[in-house]
Structures are given as structure tokens and as C-alpha cells.
Design an enzyme around this catalytic site. Structure first.
Site, PDB file in Angstrom:
ATOM      1  CD  GLU A  30       5.666  -1.633  -0.745  1.00  0.00           C
ATOM      2  OE1 GLU A  30       5.900  -2.716  -0.935  1.00  0.00           O
ATOM      3  OE2 GLU A  30       5.061  -1.053  -1.656  1.00  0.00           O
ATOM      4  CE  LYS A  46       4.661  -2.529  -8.385  1.00  0.00           C
ATOM      5  NZ  LYS A  46       3.596  -2.255  -7.411  1.00  0.00           N
TER       6      LYS A  46
END
Length: 339
Positions: A50, A185
Site C-alpha cells: 500500500e 491497530k
């Protein structure tokens, strides 16, 4: 000569899109780097990467240095890196050194681009840094089965009230790409994220661990639904998912190495403080995660950023080995089918 499996993948690429022009571009739609196009044509292992981590994940020049180091790790482990971004409205699969530099210096001036934003960025000839969902979309479009990132998005804390759920999760539910990440996360609600992934039918694997990792740390208190211990096992899972035509992705959660894991309590304390500040400042939606990660890094004196870089590099190492194992498996299957 390219194998039959490689030719099949290339044929599928052309069927979905259109033949390339002399600039490795599909009539203005998607542009490949020569390295990536040759790898896809010959059936070599390719790893999608990404670009939001470059533009929004860390400051310049640390972002550029990290991007180059991650690509080099992929190459050293036998695969070809394909960093994905949208530049001047053209989706690019594989970036040159100059394009990486440009993206790194653009930083947050490049639009953070999820699946919903792709058409807007392309139509307006804008610059877009792809998130997990957009990178998965393009990787699937061109036939790249393995994608390495830092950590995926998820259900935000208090998500049952705000309905703030990352499009990464729905993308995993409908796009057949294996995502290698350090879990979710830790600024997010991990138990709810795992529940949502189950609802989406996504196979979630702990790599060499029974516990689902929490990005900055290798523990979350949540059990991983499945466990695999080798790149070859992961490759067989990805291949089975494809052959069964399940139509969804696979999440392979790789814990950050213990020696590089930040203190869990220190990180958690910083997260709570950053979350409180975000609510007070009404920072929501796509702006929330970059704010939280930056603030947590400030509060931990840079420890969280160091952990972020370490885990991305480790994911690139593991993801490259999985991509190579998958390419070998498919090559072997193709040869066996010809006998």
C-alpha cells in the site's frame, strides 16, 4: 517460456482489462512498472504494497527510506514488490524510484484513497495514496494474490455508537487477496473487529501464534481463530480459498518480533489519551487513524513509530516467503495437471 498457470493469469489480466501500450499502460486505466508486468507475465511471486503508509504513516524522509527498505526486503526474499498508488489520476502498480520520492514528498497532500474514493481520484486526475481496501481492489484486479501492510483498519472503539467501521473489513469479505499484517491497530476495538471479520466470512490466521497480535505489541488478549506455522501452510490456505471460489480474502496476522515490541502498558496509556483528545477535537472518519498514530508516537517518545517500521519490515519478510511458496505451489500444480 511462461508456464501454463502464468499464461492463464496473464490471460485473465487481459480479459479484465485491455492490452498494454508501449508505456506498460492499459489505455489510461492502470500503469505497470516493467518489473511488475514481467513478473506477472512469467508467474513469478509478486507482493502488493500500500502507499498510505508512505504518505500518511510517517514523516519525510523516514517514509521514503522505509518504503525503499521494504521493497528491498521483498526482492531479497525472491518476490517482486508492487507498491500501488494513483498518480495524476492513473492507478500505478509498481512505482519507480522517482514516483516513490514524489509520493513521499507529497505526504498528506496525496489523498488517502479507500475503495469509495478511487473513481473520484481517477476522474479528477488527482494523486491518491491507497489504503488497504483500495490496494486490495487493484491487487485483485491485476492478479496479485498477496498483499503486505502494517496493520488493517477495524471497528473503532465505541463503534457500536458511531458505526465507524473500516472499509478494510468489508473488502476482506469480498476481495480474494491474502493480507499479511501485524493484526489490527491497537487503537481499535479488537474483539469487535474479529467478530466483524467472522461475519464477513474471513479466515483469520495467527502466524506462529495462538493469540491475535495488536500491531504495536504481540499480544491482544484475543485468541486467533486459526494458526499456521510456515509459508507453505499459508500458501496452501490461499490456494484452497481461490480454488473453492470463496470470493473473500484471508487475513494472516504476524506478531511484531518480541525484541522490537513496544511496552504494551505504555502504548495503551498513550492510546487512551490520544482517543480522548480525538473526541474532544471531534476528529473522526478517515482523519482519526493518522491523528491517533501520530499522537501516540509523540506520547511514547517515538517508540510506537519505531515499532511500526519494525513490524512492516517483518511483515514484508513473511509475506514475501508466502508469495514465493504460493507461486511454487501453483507452478507445481500446473505441471502436475499437464502430466
Amino acid at each position: 517460456m511462461a508456464s501454463s498457470s502464468a499464461l492463464s493469469r496473464l490471460s485473465n489480466l487481459h480479459n479484465h482489462l485491455r492490452p498494454l501500450d508501449s508505456n506498460n499502460q492499459i489505455e489510461g486505466l492502470v500503469k505497470f512498472s516493467p518489473e511488475v508486468y514481467q513478473a506477472l507475465s512469467s508467474g513469478r511471486a509478486v507482493v502488493a504494497l500500500e502507499s498510505t503508509i508512505i504518505s500518511h504513516g510517517m514523516p519525510y524522509p523516514q517514509n521514503l527510506d522505509t518504503a525503499k527498505q521494504v521493497e528491498e526486503i521483498v526482492r531479497k526474499n525472491g518476490a517482486v514488490p508492487a507498491t500501488i498508488a494513483i498518480l495524476d489520476g492513473v492507478p500505478c502498480v509498481g512505482l519507480s524510484a522517482e514516483q516513490l520520492e514524489r509520493l513521499a514528498t507529497l505526504g498528506t497532500r496525496a489523498q488517502k484513497t479507500a475503495r469509495r474514493d478511487i473513481a473520484y481520484v481517477v476522474a479528477g486526475r488527482r494523486n491518491g495514496a491507497t489504503t488497504v481496501s483500495a490496494t486490495m481492489f487493484f491487487a485483485s484486479m491485476v492478479g496479485i494474490p498477496v498483499f503486505v501492510t502494517g496493520g488493517i483498519g477495524g471497528v473503532h472503539r465505541h463503534g457500536e455508537e458511531t458505526m465507524d467501521v473500516s472499509s478494510d473489513l468489508t473488502e476482506l469479505g469480498k476481495t480474494p487477496v491474502a493480507v499479511i499484517s501485524a493484526g489490527v491497530k491497537s487503537i481499535l476495538d479488537i474483539p469487535k473487529t474479529l467478530e466483524y471479520l467472522e461475519t464477513q466470512g474471513v479466515c483469520v490466521v495467527g502466524y506462529k501464534t495462538d493469540e491475535f497480535p495488536a500491531f504495536f505489541t504481540d499480544t491482544s488478549g484475543c485468541k486467533a481463530p486459526c494458526r499456521l506455522d510456515t509459508p507453505e501452510e499459508c500458501a496452501r490456505l490461499i490456494d484452497a480459498t481461490t480454488k473453492l471460489k470463496l470470493g473473500n480474502g484471508v487475513l494472516i496476522a504476524v506478531p511484531i518480533p518480541k525484541e522490537q515490541s513496544a511496552s504494551g502498558s505504555k502504548i495503551e496509556s498513550a492510546i487512551q489519551k490520544a482517543l480522548k483528545e480525538a473526541r474532544e477535537k471531534n476528529i473522526i472518519g478517515s482523519a482519526e487513524t493518522p491523528f491517533l498514530l501520530a499522537r501516540v508516537n509523540e506520547l511514547t517518545g517515538g517508540a510506537s513509530l519505531a515499532s511500526n517500521i519494525a513490524l512492516v519490515k517483518n511483515n514484508a519478510l513473511v509475506g514475501s516467503k508466502i508469495a514465493v511458496a504460493l507461486a511454487r505451489l501453483r507452478e507445481h500444480s500446473s505441471k502436475a495437471g499437464m502430466n
